[in-house]
Design a protein around this motif. Structure first.
Motif, short mmCIF file in Angstrom:
data_model
loop_
_atom_site.label_atom_id
_atom_site.label_comp_id
_atom_site.label_asym_id
_atom_site.label_seq_id
_atom_site.Cartn_x
_atom_site.Cartn_y
_atom_site.Cartn_z
N GLU A 175 24.00 -40.89 -13.15
CA GLU A 175 24.02 -39.57 -13.17
C GLU A 175 23.57 -39.01 -11.79
O GLU A 175 24.31 -37.98 -11.11
N THR A 176 22.53 -39.74 -11.23
CA THR A 176 22.23 -39.19 -9.94
C THR A 176 23.37 -39.33 -8.65
O THR A 176 23.52 -38.39 -7.99
N ARG A 233 25.88 -36.67 -9.43
CA ARG A 233 25.68 -35.26 -9.14
C ARG A 233 25.66 -35.16 -7.24
O ARG A 233 25.93 -34.05 -6.91
N GLN A 238 28.84 -35.03 -6.37
CA GLN A 238 29.56 -33.67 -6.62
C GLN A 238 29.11 -32.81 -5.73
O GLN A 238 29.69 -31.99 -5.03
N LEU A 243 17.98 -32.11 -5.70
CA LEU A 243 17.97 -33.75 -6.53
C LEU A 243 17.13 -34.77 -6.18
O LEU A 243 16.58 -35.50 -7.13
#
Length: 184
Positions: free
Chosen positions: A17-18, A21, A24, A100
């Motif tokens: 997921e990191t 992200r 992205q 993040l």
């Protein structure tokens, strides 16, 4: 201390997921930079055609100088606006990536504390002092990172206000200089 398949799975999913992200954020920023670059190129081409047409009809040297002064002022204003847009894109990406990283560090610290507490439950008698020392070290490291993050945020805010002030001062100086320039 052993790691269960469930814990390993959760760790892997959090890592993915990191990465997604991060990807992205960087791709969105790259897209914004490419759009800005294309927009600047298009505007530049259109302006150059317009300037060439204007200067082709000029016969008086004073009028040519006046046109060139006006164009120089416009070009500097455009360059300042473009630099502001570029700075906004880069600082936005930096802010999102910092957020993040901070989220992941907080999550890592929670997981580490949880693992230490789990190990404490299964630890042999007399190891309390060592585990407390490790917990204390983790808490101190987290506090140090938090302090560093706050200091870095203050530097970012200072830099942001300095860049905006410098851009504004440059624009004002150009406008003042162009008003003093001889006109036709």
């Amino acid at each position: 201390m052993s790691i269960s398949n469930e814990q390993l799975n959760k760790l892997s999913l959090n890592g993915l997921e990191t990465i997604f992200r991060f990807s992205q954020i960087t791709l969105d920023s790259a897209e914004r930079l490419v759009k800005l670059n294309l927009e600047i190129s298009k505007q530049s081409l259109e302006e150059n055609v317009k300037i060439a047409k204007q200067l082709s009809g000029v016969t008086d040297p004073q009028e040519a100088v006046s046109h060139l002064n006006k164009l120089a002022t416009q070009n500097i204003d455009t360059a300042l606006a473009n630099s502001r847009n570029l700075y906004d894109i880069v600082s936005s990406a930096q802010s999102e990536l910092t957020k993040l990283a901070e989220e992941n560090l907080g999550s890592f610290n929670k997981s580490l504390i949880g693992a230490i507490e789990s190990a404490a439950k299964n630890a042999p008698a007399g190891s309390d002092a060592a585990l407390n020392a490790v917990k204390s070290s983790v808490a101190a490291a987290a506090a140090a990172v938090n302090t560093f993050s706050k200091a870095a945020q203050q530097v970012v805010e200072f830099t942001d206000s300095s860049v905006k002030a410098a851009t504004s001062a440059t624009a004002d100086a150009v406008k003042t200089a162009s008003k003093r320039a001889p006109t036709a």
